[in-house]
Scaffold this active site. Sequence first.
Site, PDB file in Angstrom:
ATOM      1  CD  GLU A 106       0.095  -1.533   2.993  1.00  0.00           C
ATOM      2  OE1 GLU A 106       0.041  -2.445   2.139  1.00  0.00           O
ATOM      3  OE2 GLU A 106       0.466  -1.717   4.169  1.00  0.00           O
TER       4      GLU A 106
ATOM      5  N   GLY B   5       7.568 -10.778   2.148  1.00  0.00           N
ATOM      6  CA  GLY B   5       7.288  -9.837   3.234  1.00  0.00           C
ATOM      7  C   GLY B   5       7.769 -10.390   4.556  1.00  0.00           C
TER       8      GLY B   5
ATOM      9  N   GLY C 148       3.861 -14.000   6.496  1.00  0.00           N
ATOM     10  CA  GLY C 148       4.128 -15.225   5.724  1.00  0.00           C
ATOM     11  C   GLY C 148       3.467 -16.431   6.377  1.00  0.00           C
TER      12      GLY C 148
ATOM     13  CB  CYS D 161      14.990  -9.952   2.122  1.00  0.00           C
ATOM     14  SG  CYS D 161      15.283 -10.043   0.367  1.00  0.00           S
TER      15      CYS D 161
ATOM     16  CD  GLU E  69      14.214  -8.893   7.795  1.00  0.00           C
ATOM     17  OE1 GLU E  69      12.990  -9.028   7.969  1.00  0.00           O
ATOM     18  OE2 GLU E  69      14.785  -9.161   6.723  1.00  0.00           O
TER      19      GLU E  69
HETATM   20  O1  TXE Z   1       5.701  -6.328   5.971  1.00  0.00           O
HETATM   21  P1  TXE Z   1       4.345  -7.086   5.693  1.00  0.00           P
HETATM   22  P2  TXE Z   1       5.908  -4.845   6.502  1.00  0.00           P
HETATM   23  C1  TXE Z   1      10.205  -7.536   6.976  1.00  0.00           C
HETATM   24  C2  TXE Z   1      11.091  -6.461   7.593  1.00  0.00           C
HETATM   25  C3  TXE Z   1      10.122  -5.392   7.955  1.00  0.00           C
HETATM   26  C4  TXE Z   1       8.946  -6.218   8.405  1.00  0.00           C
HETATM   27  C5  TXE Z   1       7.606  -5.533   8.356  1.00  0.00           C
HETATM   28  O2  TXE Z   1      11.696  -6.968   8.737  1.00  0.00           O
HETATM   29  O3  TXE Z   1      10.574  -4.565   8.980  1.00  0.00           O
HETATM   30  O4  TXE Z   1       8.920  -7.317   7.509  1.00  0.00           O
HETATM   31  O5  TXE Z   1       7.388  -4.952   7.061  1.00  0.00           O
HETATM   32  C6  TXE Z   1       0.928  -7.453   2.745  1.00  0.00           C
HETATM   33  N1  TXE Z   1      -2.397 -11.039   4.304  1.00  0.00           N
HETATM   34  N2  TXE Z   1      10.146  -7.453   5.522  1.00  0.00           N
HETATM   35  O6  TXE Z   1       5.040  -4.526   7.654  1.00  0.00           O
HETATM   36  O7  TXE Z   1       3.303  -6.559   6.588  1.00  0.00           O
HETATM   37  C7  TXE Z   1       1.317  -5.995   2.807  1.00  0.00           C
HETATM   38  O8  TXE Z   1       0.227  -5.164   2.449  1.00  0.00           O
HETATM   39  C8  TXE Z   1      -1.787 -10.881   3.122  1.00  0.00           C
HETATM   40  C9  TXE Z   1      11.037  -8.315   4.801  1.00  0.00           C
HETATM   41  O9  TXE Z   1       5.787  -3.957   5.372  1.00  0.00           O
HETATM   42  O10 TXE Z   1       4.654  -8.530   5.686  1.00  0.00           O
HETATM   43  C10 TXE Z   1       2.470  -5.962   1.810  1.00  0.00           C
HETATM   44  O11 TXE Z   1       1.957  -5.934   0.486  1.00  0.00           O
HETATM   45  N3  TXE Z   1      -0.940  -9.887   2.850  1.00  0.00           N
HETATM   46  C11 TXE Z   1      10.668  -8.407   3.372  1.00  0.00           C
HETATM   47  C12 TXE Z   1       3.162  -7.291   2.085  1.00  0.00           C
HETATM   48  O12 TXE Z   1       2.177  -8.123   2.697  1.00  0.00           O
HETATM   49  C13 TXE Z   1      -0.658  -9.009   3.841  1.00  0.00           C
HETATM   50  C14 TXE Z   1      10.207  -7.149   2.732  1.00  0.00           C
HETATM   51  C15 TXE Z   1       4.361  -7.193   3.027  1.00  0.00           C
HETATM   52  O13 TXE Z   1       3.946  -6.578   4.223  1.00  0.00           O
HETATM   53  C16 TXE Z   1      -1.255  -9.135   5.115  1.00  0.00           C
HETATM   54  C17 TXE Z   1       9.331  -6.380   3.569  1.00  0.00           C
HETATM   55  C18 TXE Z   1      -2.164 -10.213   5.321  1.00  0.00           C
HETATM   56  N4  TXE Z   1      -2.775 -10.427   6.492  1.00  0.00           N
HETATM   57  C19 TXE Z   1       9.350  -6.538   4.916  1.00  0.00           C
HETATM   58  N5  TXE Z   1      -0.767  -8.150   5.893  1.00  0.00           N
HETATM   59  C20 TXE Z   1      11.687  -9.072   2.466  1.00  0.00           C
HETATM   60  N6  TXE Z   1      11.794 -10.400   2.545  1.00  0.00           N
HETATM   61  O14 TXE Z   1      12.328  -8.428   1.654  1.00  0.00           O
HETATM   62  C21 TXE Z   1       0.098  -7.426   5.163  1.00  0.00           C
HETATM   63  N7  TXE Z   1       0.155  -7.936   3.895  1.00  0.00           N
END
Ligand code: TXE
Length: 499
Positions: A191, A241, A246, A297, A395
């Site tokens: 978003e 994410g 996950g 990541c 992380e």
């Molecule tokens: O991740 P989210 P956030 C890690 C990193 C970071 C932390 C939080 O440590 O500080 O995660 O980041 C969608 N069902 N990484 O809060 O929430 C959300 O809208 C389905 C590592 O941004 O996991 C976005 O599109 N989807 C990572 C996506 O998931 C949902 C990169 C990631 O958001 C959802 C980013 C739900 N219930 C963060 N809730 C990497 N591996 O590179 C949220 N989303």
Amino acid sequence: MNNHANSPQLPSEPRQLGFYVDGQVRDRGEREVLTRLSPAHDVAVSETVLCTKTDVDEAVAAARKSFESGAWSRWSGAERAAVLLKAAAGIRENLDELAYWETLETGKPISQSRGEIEGAAGHYDYAAGVARSLHGDSFNNLGDDMFGVVTRQPIGVIGLIIPWNFPFIILAERIPYMLAAGCVIVCKPSELTSTTTLRMAEILTAAGMPAGVFNVVTGMGPEVGQAITEHDDIDMLSFTGSVDVGRRALMASAGNFKKLGLELGGKNPQVVFADADLADAADGVVFGLCFNAGQCCVSGSRLVVEKSVAKEFAALVADKLKRVRMGDVFDPETQLGAIVSPQHFEKILGYIESGKQDGANVVCGGCAVETERGHFVLPTLLTDVERSMAVARDEIFGPVLAMQTFETFEEAIEIANDSIFGLAASIWTKDLDKAIHAMRRVEAGRTWVNTTIAGGPELPIGGFKQSGNGRETGVYGVEEYTEVKSVHIALGKRDHWVK
Ligand code: TXE
């Protein structure tokens, strides 16, 4: 730090985004929007539509209809490749605009956004080649009356959920590979960073991709993301994410047992042996920490260094960290940009505080940058870090490096592997035997020797342990999005079972 001297081109009004279903931009209508502030300037730059579950259903129906029609899913590899190559050209033609929006919405320096967009185009080029070379297998050793074929076919409709840290390249590490396999996609960008994903939909359509093959529904994770993970008419989910979401995605996908590809977090070790070229290693460690402000990541956020050179090495790293160029994200010379959101900024500062309270020593950085606008954290080196501390285990996703020391090879490997994650690791040594032994023992999907965060379309990416499942990019990256079918073909007259 003057962080906006070169930014005259900030939008005067936020860009109004739509969403993208069945080959067309859909307007906001009565839906709510989320206003995105540029993390480097605190200026409203875009308004993202908060789609609903009904929008997700519509996008999935469009994708399913397209898949069943065979337009794309049954095209030849050569036809798909032609579209992917045109899409790569379209990305290059729009490089300036895409990089500009990537920097506005993520806060990363413009040079890194440009690198990301150029790198993305390379993935479309590469996947076009795999679309044409993808093949199965045959078994000509089953006897005179039987012939066996193993064939691959596209999985179907894929739900694709993307985070904010590399909105365009993470997309490019997935979309062209899914498309090369013949799949169709319903994508939800973060978003916070939806603009370039929506532009990609337009670029693909202009390149000749049929309607309904690539759909984008924007909005919040708990509504739109969750609806995708739970959807019974989605055959596979690709989620990138956080570990927590996950895990939730894994549970939600149990409804129809959809196949799952997960790329989650990392706490990636930089293992530096005393015989390394320490100047090179220090430079690599600083790059691996500061690239994208540590919000990768694969950021090298744990420094695991041999005790005999630890003091010297910490000084080399600190000297370089102090010289990393921070400032206006639109200045091509800037190396370290803004933190993606105020909440995330606070989280990073909270980790630095927790490190201090736990007894870590702040060698450099350790605080926010004082600026009029935006959220920036000074690159930080913490020494005297114990394995049990949160700064060594969690992380942080920011420019914070936690240093630990070792005395033996075994201890180095033990510390490197002491994590729930297993996404990436770097090994710095001039001893070839040591490098290869360490590479074999380290638990990480991506391992670098005497470099860090190197990549490209050819080699697959993905994680061990709680860093995820499955692989992206390379030939493996296309194969992930196929179902394997084995076919026995009987030859000649059947020997009847009922005589
Ligand atoms: O991740 P989210 P956030 C890690 C990193 C970071 C932390 C939080 O440590 O500080 O995660 O980041 C969608 N069902 N990484 O809060 O929430 C959300 O809208 C389905 C590592 O941004 O996991 C976005 O599109 N989807 C990572 C996506 O998931 C949902 C990169 C990631 O958001 C959802 C980013 C739900 N219930 C963060 N809730 C990497 N591996 O590179 C949220 N989303």
